[in-house]
Design a protein around this motif. Structure first.
Motif, PDB file in Angstrom:
ATOM      1  N   LEU A 130      23.767 -31.533 -89.858  1.00  0.00           N
ATOM      2  CA  LEU A 130      22.807 -31.071 -90.864  1.00  0.00           C
ATOM      3  C   LEU A 130      22.295 -29.685 -90.529  1.00  0.00           C
ATOM      4  CD1 LEU A 130      20.563 -34.231 -91.379  1.00  0.00           C
ATOM      5  CD2 LEU A 130      22.310 -33.362 -92.906  1.00  0.00           C
ATOM      6  N   THR A 131      21.913 -28.966 -91.563  1.00  0.00           N
ATOM      7  CA  THR A 131      21.262 -27.678 -91.356  1.00  0.00           C
ATOM      8  C   THR A 131      19.753 -27.901 -91.385  1.00  0.00           C
ATOM      9  OG1 THR A 131      21.137 -27.184 -93.719  1.00  0.00           O
ATOM     10  CG2 THR A 131      23.145 -26.472 -92.555  1.00  0.00           C
ATOM     11  N   ARG A 132      19.013 -26.917 -90.940  1.00  0.00           N
ATOM     12  CA  ARG A 132      17.556 -27.000 -90.975  1.00  0.00           C
ATOM     13  C   ARG A 132      17.082 -27.169 -92.423  1.00  0.00           C
ATOM     14  NH1 ARG A 132      13.927 -28.887 -88.355  1.00  0.00           N
ATOM     15  NH2 ARG A 132      14.908 -28.052 -86.520  1.00  0.00           N
ATOM     16  N   ARG A 133      17.727 -26.466 -93.338  1.00  0.00           N
ATOM     17  CA  ARG A 133      17.344 -26.544 -94.753  1.00  0.00           C
ATOM     18  C   ARG A 133      17.544 -27.965 -95.294  1.00  0.00           C
ATOM     19  NH1 ARG A 133      19.591 -26.181 -99.780  1.00  0.00           N
ATOM     20  NH2 ARG A 133      18.344 -25.153-101.372  1.00  0.00           N
ATOM     21  N   GLU A 134      18.690 -28.566 -94.977  1.00  0.00           N
ATOM     22  CA  GLU A 134      18.953 -29.935 -95.436  1.00  0.00           C
ATOM     23  C   GLU A 134      17.948 -30.922 -94.852  1.00  0.00           C
ATOM     24  OE1 GLU A 134      23.802 -29.796 -96.008  1.00  0.00           O
ATOM     25  OE2 GLU A 134      22.962 -30.077 -93.993  1.00  0.00           O
ATOM     26  N   ALA A 135      17.624 -30.753 -93.583  1.00  0.00           N
ATOM     27  CA  ALA A 135      16.654 -31.635 -92.938  1.00  0.00           C
ATOM     28  C   ALA A 135      15.278 -31.488 -93.575  1.00  0.00           C
ATOM     29  CB  ALA A 135      16.578 -31.335 -91.435  1.00  0.00           C
ATOM     30  N   ASN A 136      14.882 -30.262 -93.850  1.00  0.00           N
ATOM     31  CA  ASN A 136      13.572 -30.036 -94.478  1.00  0.00           C
ATOM     32  C   ASN A 136      13.529 -30.606 -95.899  1.00  0.00           C
ATOM     33  OD1 ASN A 136      12.424 -28.810 -92.258  1.00  0.00           O
ATOM     34  ND2 ASN A 136      12.974 -26.753 -92.916  1.00  0.00           N
ATOM     35  N   LEU A 137      14.617 -30.454 -96.639  1.00  0.00           N
ATOM     36  CA  LEU A 137      14.659 -31.026 -97.987  1.00  0.00           C
ATOM     37  C   LEU A 137      14.533 -32.549 -97.949  1.00  0.00           C
ATOM     38  CD1 LEU A 137      17.449 -28.882 -99.712  1.00  0.00           C
ATOM     39  CD2 LEU A 137      15.003 -28.902-100.243  1.00  0.00           C
ATOM     40  N   GLU A 138      15.218 -33.176 -97.016  1.00  0.00           N
ATOM     41  CA  GLU A 138      15.128 -34.632 -96.888  1.00  0.00           C
ATOM     42  C   GLU A 138      13.730 -35.052 -96.445  1.00  0.00           C
ATOM     43  OE1 GLU A 138      16.114 -38.527 -97.194  1.00  0.00           O
ATOM     44  OE2 GLU A 138      17.359 -36.858 -97.812  1.00  0.00           O
TER      45      GLU A 138
ATOM     46  N   ARG B 231      12.080 -39.856 -91.728  1.00  0.00           N
ATOM     47  CA  ARG B 231      12.033 -38.494 -92.261  1.00  0.00           C
ATOM     48  C   ARG B 231      11.173 -37.587 -91.387  1.00  0.00           C
ATOM     49  NH1 ARG B 231      12.164 -40.275 -98.550  1.00  0.00           N
ATOM     50  NH2 ARG B 231      14.416 -40.384 -98.665  1.00  0.00           N
TER      51      ARG B 231
END
Length: 69
Positions: free
Chosen positions: A47-55, A31
């Motif tokens: 992946l988007t930046r938002r998806e990566a940050n959420l994960e 992560r």
């Protein structure tokens, strides 16, 4: 390029404490690495930046069932 393999066939039926901690440490490291990727690399893996940050914000013990053996 790094290839990640999973050898569930050799995993013990009852994981030991060390194996459990090792798995959680691996989730934490993955992560952190995901969060460190640039936008081009994220786009390459879909992946988007938002998806990566959420994960990346998920706790290390919160691993999806598909990651477990």
């Amino acid at each position: 390029m790094t290839y990640i393999t999973n050898s569930c066939a050799t995993a013990p039926s009852r994981p030991t404490l060390i194996a459990g901690l090792t798995a959680r440490l691996a989730v934490w490291k993955q992560r952190r690495a995901l969060k460190a990727l640039n936008d081009t690399a994220l786009e390459d893996i879909g992946l988007t930046r938002r998806e990566a940050n959420l994960e990346a914000k998920r706790t290390f013990w919160d691993a999806p069932e598909t990651w477990r053996c």
